[in-house]
Structure formats: C-alpha cells, structure tokens
Design a protein around this motif. Structure first.
Motif, PDB file in Angstrom:
ATOM      1  N   ALA A  42       7.108   0.195  29.052  1.00 23.35           N
ATOM      2  CA  ALA A  42       8.565   0.292  29.181  1.00 23.35           C
ATOM      3  C   ALA A  42       9.182   0.969  27.961  1.00 23.35           C
ATOM      4  O   ALA A  42      10.095   1.794  28.085  1.00 23.35           O
ATOM      5  N   GLN A  43       8.683   0.646  26.779  1.00 20.56           N
ATOM      6  CA  GLN A  43       9.219   1.241  25.556  1.00 20.56           C
ATOM      7  C   GLN A  43       9.037   2.745  25.544  1.00 20.56           C
ATOM      8  O   GLN A  43       9.978   3.511  25.293  1.00 20.56           O
ATOM      9  N   ASN A  47      11.786   5.854  25.900  1.00 18.56           N
ATOM     10  CA  ASN A  47      11.806   6.833  24.802  1.00 18.56           C
ATOM     11  C   ASN A  47      11.663   8.258  25.343  1.00 18.56           C
ATOM     12  O   ASN A  47      12.274   9.190  24.833  1.00 18.56           O
ATOM     13  N   GLY A  48      10.839   8.398  26.385  1.00 22.85           N
ATOM     14  CA  GLY A  48      10.634   9.715  26.966  1.00 22.85           C
ATOM     15  C   GLY A  48      11.852  10.250  27.688  1.00 22.85           C
ATOM     16  O   GLY A  48      12.039  11.468  27.791  1.00 22.85           O
ATOM     17  N   MET A  49      12.701   9.343  28.197  1.00 23.05           N
ATOM     18  CA  MET A  49      13.921   9.767  28.885  1.00 23.05           C
ATOM     19  C   MET A  49      15.102   9.895  27.939  1.00 23.05           C
ATOM     20  O   MET A  49      16.094  10.557  28.261  1.00 23.05           O
ATOM     21  N   VAL A 289       4.687   8.641  28.299  1.00 19.06           N
ATOM     22  CA  VAL A 289       3.664   7.590  28.193  1.00 19.06           C
ATOM     23  C   VAL A 289       2.271   8.205  28.245  1.00 19.06           C
ATOM     24  O   VAL A 289       1.387   7.876  27.443  1.00 19.06           O
ATOM     25  N   THR A 290       2.078   9.136  29.195  1.00 21.50           N
ATOM     26  CA  THR A 290       0.779   9.796  29.349  1.00 21.50           C
ATOM     27  C   THR A 290       0.381  10.534  28.079  1.00 21.50           C
ATOM     28  O   THR A 290      -0.754  10.418  27.593  1.00 21.50           O
ATOM     29  N   ALA A 291       1.324  11.328  27.540  1.00 19.21           N
ATOM     30  CA  ALA A 291       1.038  12.105  26.331  1.00 19.21           C
ATOM     31  C   ALA A 291       0.680  11.196  25.156  1.00 19.21           C
ATOM     32  O   ALA A 291      -0.238  11.480  24.378  1.00 19.21           O
ATOM     33  N   TYR A 292       1.382  10.076  25.061  1.00 20.62           N
ATOM     34  CA  TYR A 292       1.131   9.108  23.971  1.00 20.62           C
ATOM     35  C   TYR A 292      -0.275   8.530  24.081  1.00 20.62           C
ATOM     36  O   TYR A 292      -1.034   8.486  23.086  1.00 20.62           O
TER      37      TYR A 292
END
Length: 430
Positions: A42-43, A47-49, A289-292
């Motif tokens: 969720a965090q 953050n991505g949006m 999230v994926t990139a992280y």
C-alpha cells in the motif's frame, strides 16, 4: 524474480483478469516470496501515484475527450484536406496529417483513432477506398499521436524512470514528423490496389485560397501545440503544467469559439476522463511497486550481465532489446509495458552508454507499434469497430504500414541524433 512476476502476470491475463489487477496479484506474490510485510504494498502503491508529473495525464485525456466533441478534430481534418487532399491517395494523406495535428494536442493514439476515424473512415469509403485499408491508414497514423509532443507514454516513461519529460517531448518532434512522412509514402505506394476511382479520373486541385480559408477556421486549434512547445522551451511552464494550459484552451475553443461543445456534455467528458485516469494511475502505482521489488532483487543488474554476455557493442544491445520490445508489444498494451519495463531496461541501457532520452523515445515508438499488432493492439480494435470489419481483414491491410513503422524504428536506431539533437540544443544540460 522477473520471471516469477511475468509468469504470474501472464497466467492472470490467460484467466481473463484485467492486466492492472494481474500486476497487483504478481506484486503481492513477490512480496510474499521476498518475505516483505503486505503493508509495504500500500505504501509503495500510493507513492507511485503521488507524483506531480502524473497530473498531466488526466488533463491530456480531458483534451482528447473535448476534441472529440468540440469540433476541433473536424476543423483539423478540413485544413489537412486543403494541404494534401490533391495528392494521389488524398484522403489517406489527409488522415495521416490530421493525426499529426491531433496528436500534437491530445497525446493519445486511441483518442486520435476514435476522432479522426469516426470522421474520415466513412468519407474514405464513400470515395472508393477499401474499408480495411481506410481502417489501416487510420490505425497506423494514430501512433503518431504518442510520438509528436505532447505524449502520454512519454509522461509515463519520464515519471517511472526520472527522465526529463520536457526533453522527451522535444525529442519526439523529428521522429513524429518522420513517421507521418513514411506513412504518407506507404500510402502513395499502396493506394492504387485499395481504391476504386469514383470521380471518373477527375482530380482535386491544390488551391492556396482554400488553405487560407480553412486556416482561418482551424488556426485556434493549431496554436495549442505551438503554445505547449514554445511555453516549455521558454520556461513559462513545465510539461505537466502544459497539460493544464492545453485543457483550458481546448475547453474554451469547444465552448465559446467553435460552440460545438455544450455545458451538458461536460459531465460525460469528465466521467470518461476520470474513468481512464483511474486505470492509468492504478497501473502507475503497481508499476512503482514492481520497480521497487525488482530493483531490490537486483534484476536490472542481472539483465545487464545477461546483455553484456551477448555483446559489448551498444548497437547490438539496442537491437536485441528492440526485438524483445516488439515481441512484448504483441501481447501487452503500451501503458503497462512502459511502466513495467521502463525502470528495468533503462539502467541496462545507461550501463552501455545509451542516452536516456534516446532510449525513452525508442521504447515508446517501439511499443507504439504494438498498438497496431494483434492480438492485443487496442487501436486495431477501435478502428475495426468503426469500420465494422473482421480483425483478419484489418491485420492484412495494415502490414505495409507496420513495415513502414519498423523502418522508422530502424532509422532512429541508426541515427540517434534524430532524437537527441533538438532536446539538448533547445534544453541544454546546465
């Protein structure tokens, strides 16, 4: 870890799960395997949006909706007709030039296909053009909309890779013009096989008076891309703020200048914009999230080693990566492909000395070609829906235009200055 993510994602797609939710499932699976707390999903999602640059997306989508309803597309088409309608394959060239003008305002290939196709495809059929050919011209030329600035894919690439969106916009100018010229050449070479002459040999003539008459009606629409580019170069506003300017200008034109957009239309325009924006932003959040997770798993480093084992020549690496992207374009839409692969491939490219602006434009052009390739080419479905033809007919008709776009891609790879010259000339690194 990359193969786990892609495996879960494609299994989800096979079961009919929308790709945005498939990404979410794949991310949750990776979190579980990496033993991360679920709250971190969720965090990172929010953050991505939570990005200022992403504000441009709803504004440009709003512009596309307003242009469809506000009479702007029709005026651009009439102006294009006075410029190139007299050339052999006239309406095909009008279609392509209209897409270049339209793309310079909306930044969306789907909006381009719906607006220009809805107006021109029936007219082309009346003039004797084969329906499948008319749809093929419309679909292929709409890809120009994501190359000529502004461009929603450029914005998404810039946000996910921390690359200058303003330089991306400027880098798309020459490739966008070249795309239009190449598609016009393909039209010139193929039109005889796909058109019946219903004018008994009579040809339309170029009349300079008609150009100025149509320009008088279309200048207000044509000035929008000019204001966007000049405003960015002059530092008056950022690429994101340019979206607000474009939205306000398009709204004023539709309501008060052309007067074809009504106040009662605005709720539907806003609803359509909001619905599309919500999907894109959720994709952006999941891509973050994926990139992280893939970065923590050192996937970019592993890819760099893998590519390095193939060759130390950057040109070979670029070609191999582009073949991969062409294959991805067959099975994945441009938005998730950019959001997933952008952060993964850019570190690999920069490791070989490839310029981020060059790679960003190349990646978007490549994946843009995927919009006109089956089985998931979204632009194909829109064009086929307008003409009410079978997908098989459209795919066959679009092959010459697909070859032309691949030729453009090769030209840009061989001559990277076509992309990088203007951005660093007009927006030099300080």
């Amino acid at each position: 870890m990359l193969f786990i993510f892609l495996g879960v994602l494609f299994v989800s797609i096979l079961f009919g799960i929308p790709i945005v939710f498939g990404m979410a499932i794949a991310n949750l699976v990776m979190l579980k395997i990496m033993d991360f707390p679920m709250v971190s999903y969720a965090q990172k999602l929010f953050n991505g949006m939570d990005s200022f640059a992403l504000l441009a997306v709803p504004f440009y989508m709003f512009v596309g909706e307003v242009m469809n309803r506000g009479g702007i597309a029709k005026r651009l088409m009439v102006f294009s007709d006075t410029l190139v309608g007299h050339i052999k394959g006239g309406l095909g060239h009008v279609n392509i030039l209209s897409s270049m003008f339209f793309g310079g305002i909306s930044g969306s290939a789907i909006a381009d296909t719906a607006a220009i196709g809805g107006l021109l495809i029936p007219t082309m059929e009346e003039e004797g053009y084969d329906p499948a050919y008319s749809a093929a011209v419309t679909a292929s030329s709409s890809v120009i909309g994501i190359i000529i600035p502004p461009s929603i894919p450029f914005i998404l690439y810039g946000v996910t890779t921390s690359t200058s969106i303003s330089r991306m916009f400027i880098g798309g100018i020459i490739p966008g013009i070249l795309a239009g010229l190449i598609l016009m050449l393909v039209t010139l070479l193929t039109v005889d096989k796909n058109k019946v002459d219903k004018n008994n040999g009579q040809k339309k003539r170029f009349v300079i008076k008609n150009v100025f008459l149509s320009l008088k009606d279309a200048w207000a629409a044509l000035i929008i891309p000019f204001i966007i580019v000049v405003g960015i170069l002059a530092g008056v506003f950022t690429a994101t703020e340019a979206g607000v300017v474009a939205a306000i200008l398009a709204l004023l034109l539709g309501l008060f200048v052309f007067k074809e957009l009504k106040i009662k239309d605005l709720p539907q325009v806003i609803f359509n914009t909001s619905k599309t924006t919500a999907s894109v932003l959720f994709l952006c959040g999941n891509a973050s999230v994926t990139a992280y997770l893939l970065t923590l798993a050192q996937v970019p480093q592993e890819l760099a080693i893998m590519f390095g084992s193939l060759s130390e020549n950057p040109m070979v690496i670029i070609i191999v990566a582009n073949v991969l992207l062409l294959l991805v374009g067959f099975v994945m839409d441009i938005t998730p492909a950019i959001l997933i692969l952008g952060p993964v491939l850019l570190p690999v490219m920069t490791n070989f000395g490839v310029d981020p602006i060059f790679w960003g434009v190349i990646m978007c052009v490549n994946l843009g070609i995927g919009l006109i390739t089956p089985p998931v080419g979204t632009v194909l479905f829109v064009a086929a829906g307008i003409t009410k033809i079978k997908m098989e007919q459209l795919v066959k008709a679009i092959i010459p235009f697909f070859i032309g776009m691949v030729g453009l891609l090769l030209l840009l790879i061989i001559f990277p200055q076509l992309i990088t010259y203007l951005p660093y000339l007009l927006l030099p690194v300080k």
